[in-house]
Every structure is written in C-alpha cells, then in structure tokens.
Design a protein around this motif. Structure first.
Motif, PDB file in Angstrom:
ATOM      1  N   SER A   1       0.227  17.478 -18.984  1.00  0.00           N
ATOM      2  CA  SER A   1       1.059  16.271 -19.019  1.00  0.00           C
ATOM      3  C   SER A   1       2.495  16.638 -19.356  1.00  0.00           C
TER       4      SER A   1
ATOM      5  N   GLN B   1      -8.941  12.259 -19.281  1.00  0.00           N
ATOM      6  CA  GLN B   1      -8.837  11.461 -18.058  1.00  0.00           C
ATOM      7  C   GLN B   1     -10.137  10.680 -17.838  1.00  0.00           C
TER       8      GLN B   1
ATOM      9  N   LYS C   1      -7.392   9.742 -23.109  1.00  0.00           N
ATOM     10  CA  LYS C   1      -6.382  10.060 -22.101  1.00  0.00           C
ATOM     11  C   LYS C   1      -6.392  11.548 -21.762  1.00  0.00           C
TER      12      LYS C   1
ATOM     13  N   ALA D   1      -3.569   6.706 -11.057  1.00  0.00           N
ATOM     14  CA  ALA D   1      -3.921   8.081 -10.725  1.00  0.00           C
ATOM     15  C   ALA D   1      -4.643   8.106  -9.390  1.00  0.00           C
TER      16      ALA D   1
ATOM     17  N   LYS E   1      -6.038  19.421 -18.085  1.00  0.00           N
ATOM     18  CA  LYS E   1      -5.027  18.408 -17.768  1.00  0.00           C
ATOM     19  C   LYS E   1      -3.694  18.854 -18.357  1.00  0.00           C
TER      20      LYS E   1
ATOM     21  N   SER F   1     -12.297   7.589 -17.266  1.00  0.00           N
ATOM     22  CA  SER F   1     -12.152   6.247 -16.711  1.00  0.00           C
ATOM     23  C   SER F   1     -13.209   5.291 -17.239  1.00  0.00           C
TER      24      SER F   1
END
Length: 704
Positions: free
Chosen positions: A645, A66, A63, A171, A643, A68
């Motif tokens: 969060s 990110q 996570k 996203a 990233k 995929s």
C-alpha cells in the motif's frame, strides 16, 4: 435485485451521516466529553469479558488481508480453519478448536444472528465493511448467550462512529474479482446520536484449474447493506437499532461462457435428460461432455436481519441490557436437477442484569429465548416415499448466572451456569413426537492469572450442547432423486471442553501457547440404510479432539514486525468418521508487516504438510470403470499472500497485492476434486488443497 444501484450509493454517502455533521469551523469552544452509559460500563469492564482467551482481528488487519467477507477475514486466524465443503457450491464451514463448522456460532455485537441454515452459505456473504473488530473466543460455552457454540464464537463488533466521516474502497483483479464498499458515519452535535451506513458488493468468477469445462470453485456475487442507529436517551440509557440485508448468488459446475451460456440455460437443460457420458474418455480429467445441469449447483440466498438493544444503568450497582433480534434467511437452490427451497426464521431475545456487589464481585443474571422455524420443500423429491423434509421447529429457553470474582489485580475468576429447556421437532416425521425434548445444566469456569509482569495464564472449562437439525451439516444427501434422504436425530450433542493458554509479553515479543481438548457425545453423522438412502443420524461412541498452537510476534525494528505460528489437531477415530471433508490437521505460518514513510507491506505464508486422506475414508476413482484410483497420500502445499500500500495523501491510499501468489491449485497441480465411486457414481468432494489459483488485484481507499 441489485441493492447497490447508484441512487442507493448516493443515499448512503450523502444522507443521514452528513445530516448529523457538525462543521469543524464552528467547533471553537472547549470540548468537554460526557461519557454515555455504554462508555462508562466498558471502562469499568462490565460489558466485556476479558477473562477468557480471545483473539482479535481489527479493521486495519482486515484491510491488510484484503478480506471482503467473513471467511476471508478469519481463514488464517489462529485456532480457526475455514473448510471448503464442496467444489461446486463452495459451501464454507468455520471450524474453531478443531470442531466442525456447525459448532461455531456467529454473533453480531454480542447477539447470535445466524441460523442453523446460514452456516453453510451465509459465511461467504458476511461483508467486512463497517466491522471494527472480530472477536474469536474458543471453547464450549464461550458466550453466555451462545451455549450452542461447542467450538467457540465469532463476534462481529460494529465500528462505532466517533466522527463524521465516509470511506470509499474499490478494487479489481483477475478471476472476475471486483469489490466496492462504502462506509458513512455521523455523530450529532451533542454527541448523543450516531449513525453508520455500509454497502458492499464483491464478485468472483468461476475457477477451472484443469480447463475441462467444469469449475472447481464457483462464481460468487455478494451484495450487502446495513444501517445502525444509536441514541443516548440520557446519561443512563442508550438504545441501538441495526438493520441489515444481503443477497448472495453462487453458481458452480459447467463453466459460464464455455460449457453453458447462462444459469437460466443450465437449469432449463434438465429437459434434455441424461447425456451418454459426463466426460470424454470417461475420466474427470477429460473434457466435459454432459448436459449443463448434470454438474450444476446454484444457490441464491436472501437474508434480512433486525437487531434492537437497550442499555440502562439503574444505579451505580445495577445495569440492565436487553436485546431482540429477528433473522429471516431464504435459500433457493438447484443441485444437479434436485431443487431445494428453505426459509429459516429466527427470533432471539435476551435480558441481562449486571450487579456490581463491590470492587471484587460482579454478578450477571440473564435469560434468553430462541425460537427458530425452518420450512423446506423439493418439487423433484415430493413424490419420493424415501424423502423426508428436514423442516423443523426449534425452541430454547435459558436462564444463567455468573459470578466474576476479582480478589486482586493479579487474579480473576468467573463461575457460570446455564439452565436450558430445549425442544426440537422435525415436523415431517409425523410418526414421532418431538425428536428432542430435554432440560440441560451447563456449567463453565474461566480463570485469568497474572503470574508475573510478563506472564499470564488463562484456563476455561465448560459444557455445551447443540441440536443437530440441518441435513446440510453432513452431506449433500438430497442429490439423489431415487434414494431421497431421511433424518434420524433424537438427542442433543453434548460436549465438555478444556482450554488453557500461557502468554508472555515483553517490550518486543509477544508469545502465546494454547492447548484445548473437547469431547462430544451424540455427534451428528451421515450414514446409509440398507436401501442406500442417506440418513442424518448420530454416533453412539464419544468423539474427541486435541488442539494446540503456538504464536510468536516480534518487533524486529520500529518499522518491521515479524510473526510465526504453528497449529496441530489430533482427532480420535470416531470423530474422523464423521467428516465428509478431511480437516487440516497441521499447519504453520510466517508473516511480516513493514511500514516506512508512506509505504506499507504485509505478507503471509501458510504451509500445510503432506498427509494421508485414507484416515478420513477418502476413496474414489478418476474414471467410471474404477480402474484409476485417486491417491490418498497427498503432497504438502504453501499459500503466499501479500499486499503493498502507498499513501498518496492523508485521504487516499493505493494498493496492489496477490492472494495465493504461488498459484497453488488442487486441480491444476495435483488432481481434480471430482471423482467416481466404485459403481460409477459421480461426486465432487475429493477436496484436500486450495481450489482457486492466483488472484492479483489493485485498488484504492478514499477517506473523506
């Protein structure tokens, strides 16, 4: 077909896992946990080999990155490099210990689930939703059930349901980036049954860094679903069934909405014949003027997989583990007017018997059988006498035994040997019998030694093998309708690898130094015969590579963790001659993770120094007249990802981030990966830097 329609999403989130839900309001009695057979064996160390060095990437790290798909998840992992093999079709190769992509075996829950064919276009379509841990083991024979992993194995361990829960993540970003993933998990009231269901779709548009109408990175559309059921028949017997299905579409070359209106229009444009020139001014930097088909590469992949396993504890000393897997991989593709269709069907069965002789000796005896059939055809090449279909039959039957000796808590030693019977037949080559028909013996030694409370050494020495059966491993040889291609493979690749690591772990610091050496005989390589026809053959000289890396992590503050790593690979000239795309030989990275209250920040900077591509045979021109030579001394580059969060509540997390925040792109910053050879022939493989620029995204994660 779009698997991720609204009815499917509703089914995945509201069906079986919710049916197994148990109201917490009713759960007022004292909870007494009764461990099933799998939990008991894992606690005893029977089901997990912890002796060999293994890098772990957990769900939290996935996570934070990110990630995929699989290639994004492991691209910056220590000892692994993901090589982009084509600027049009975007083929990715996962390289471990400096070895080539075909030397990596991908497992799901410890079972080999990827075929010879899926190594090129399957890695980008492996969804990260529902993955609990990625285990990366390096070295030949790193897995008893995957001896073909000369470089190592990547084991995708499914997230094990431990409560009734569901998660939705969405996203969006520039470059057409979209991601929707759902995970639903359920546990029965008696905790004997679990179910998990995942669905994911992620997309990216084409990327054209120099705005000439031809993409350097293709459009990508992945869709995946998977359902896993497990049930404890008794305290001693557990069964599991997993079903997965995915589709992936890749399209590169003429930019959609610019030089072509659609994929269908592109494929149909073959009827127009050849254009007078591909680019204005006859240079790859000029505006594209050719017909859409002349640079188009389109790959549609459909994949279906089944996995059945049963784990049975016969008594306190004996445990039986049986698994069966079936994988069907279908590729329908178009390479600049040449069509290629292939279906690869693999069946794999394995049975392992664990015998705990006493506290010091654990004996593992096992056997497995792999049966793989690949059938391919090309209508465009069917009448070409120089074309030979790469269809093959491949079978391997293996028997192995391993003794794990633990004389003390400070020392462990595992001695293993495999016996394999291998046959491989390119069925289109009617003039020959089986190209490969061999019986092999492959030993392996693993050792772990705790020198001190803070120091640990690991040593692994092992032999491995691989049958080079796929033409795609070496090049897009099928692109020439006049020259066709041929296969000339008669031996398995045979390797021996040495791996050593030294780890230091203290209160705030963790550091690991790793050194590996691998040598390979009969390495597959592409050559050309006197007629200029590409031939998949094998090198007669030995190839080898040295690899070393150092990783350090330091807990500077309670809220701040810092990390750094450096890697180096050194190939001999024989190995270098086998590469179509130059591998990254040196790289370094620094990273940080900061967590304070509801905020979390993750950042990683990767640096690759300048290098000389001529060592790998790079040569080409930007123009058809062969006057503007492409440079082979290329500059260094850096990639920054971050990233941020924010936990809005216990259930909802918002995030924003960038991949390649410095916007490093080969075509935009350096030169196009497109080239012309000395005869004016066009190709797409002058690749040495990132092909896709800055990706900014934002999204949310909702647990319920």
């Amino acid at each position: 077909m779009n698997y991720l329609n609204p009815s499917l999403l509703a089914t995945l989130l509201l069906s079986s896992p919710i049916a197994l839900a148990k109201s917490t309001a009713q759960n007022t009695l004292e909870h007494i946990e009764v461990q099933g057979v799998q939990a008991r064996l894992q606690s005893r160390g029977v089901l997990k080999d912890s002796i060999a060095k293994t890098e772990l990437i957990d769900a939290k790290q996935l996570k934070n990155m990110q990630a995929s798909n699989l290639t994004e998840a492991i691209d910056k992992a220590l000892g692994i490099r993901v090589s982009n093999e084509c600027s049009m079709c975007g083929a990715k190769r996962v390289m471990i210990n400096g070895m080539k992509g075909e030397h990596t075996n991908v497992l799901i829950d410890g079972v080999p689930m990827h075929t010879m064919l899926s190594g090129f276009y399957g890695m980008d379509s492996v969804a990260t939703a529902g993955i609990g841990t990625i285990e990366i083991a390096r070295g030949a024979g790193a897995s008893l059930t995957a001896p073909e992993a000369i470089g190592g194995t990547v084991n995708l361990v499914s997230q094990k349901p431990n409560k009734n829960a569901a998660e939705l993540e969405m996203a969006t970003g520039n470059q057409g980036y979209r991601k929707v993933s759902m995970v639903a998990m359920g546990v029965s009231e008696d905790e004997r049954s679990t179910i998990s269901a995942i669905a994911q779709q992620d997309t990216r548009d084409q990327f054209d860094g120099d705005n000439n109408g031809v993409s350097e990175s293709p459009m990508l559309d992945n869709q995946s679903i998977a359902i896993t059921l497990s049930h404890d028949l008794s305290l001693d017997t557990s069964v599991k069934i997993r079903y997965g299905r995915s589709i992936s579409e890749v399209f590169g070359g003429p930019v959609l909405g610019d030089t072509t209106s659609s994929i269908a229009e592109t494929l149909a444009s073959v009827n127009r014949g050849e254009a007078a020139s591909l680019f204005s001014d006859n240079t790859v930097d000029g505006r594209y003027t050719g017909h859409p088909w002349e640079t188009a590469e389109w790959v549609d992949t459909q994949r279906e997989e089944w996995l059945f396993s049963i784990l049975h504890s016969i008594n306190d000393e004996l445990t039986l583990d049986i698994s069966y897997a079936n994988v069907e991989h279908i590729q329908d593709s178009f390479y600049e007017s040449i069509d290629y269709w292939a279906k690869d069907d693999m069946q794999f069965v394995t049975a392992k018997l664990y015998y705990a002789l006493n506290d010091q000796h654990l004996i593992t005896i096992g056997m497995d059988h792999r049966d793989e059939q690949m059938r391919s055809h090309s209508a465009a090449l069917a009448d070409n006498p120089l074309y030979m279909s790469d269809s093959f039959d491949y079978t391997v039957s293996g028997l192995y035994i391993q003794e794990t000796y633990t004389p003390s808590i400070d020392f462990e030693l595992a001695l293993a040997v495999r016996f394999d019977r291998i046959t491989a037949d390119f069925i289109a080559n009617r003039a020959n019998d089986d190209e490969i028909d061999e019986t092999l013996v492959s030993p392996r030694i693993d050792m772990r030694w705790f020198h001190h409370e803070n120091w640990t050494s690991r040593l692994s020495v092992g032999q491995g093998y691989r049958a080079p059966l796929s033409f795609f491993e070496s090049d897009h040889g099928i692109l020439d309708a006049e020259k066709g291609y041929l296969v000339d493979v008669h031996d398995v690749e045979r390797s021996i690898g040495y791996n050593y690591s030294l780890n230091h772990s203290a209160n705030k610091i963790n550091a690991t130094l790793s050194i590996a050496y691998t040598q390979v005989d009969n390495l597959a390589s592409l050559s050309h015969n006197e007629a200029g026809t590409p031939v998949l053959g094998q090198l007669t000289e030995q190839a080898d590579v040295w690899a070393w890396d150092l990783a350090v992590n330091y807990q500077l503050l309670e809220q701040l963790q810092l990390g750094a790593s450096i890697e180096n690979y050194r190939y001999n000239g024989v190995f270098k001659s086998s590469f179509g795309i130059a591998p990254t030989e040196k790289r370094a990275s620094v990273n940080l993770e900061f967590a304070q209250a509801n905020w979390t920040v993750n950042a990683n900077y990767l640096f690759v120094p300048s290098r000389d591509l001529s060592d790998y045979g790079y040569e080409g021109f930007n123009d058809t007249q062969a006057q503007q030579a492409k440079k082979t001394d290329v500059s260094s580059y850096g990639i920054l990802d971050f990233k941020v969060s924010y936990a809005l509540s216990d259930d909802i997390k918002l995030y924003v981030g960038m991949n390649n925040a410095l916007d490093c792109s080969q075509a935009a910053d350096e030169e196009s990966p497109l080239l012309f050879d000395s005869e004016g022939g066009y190709d797409v493989t002058f690749i040495y830097a990132p092909l896709r620029g800055r990706l900014a995204y934002l999204g949310f994660d909702y647990d319920f």
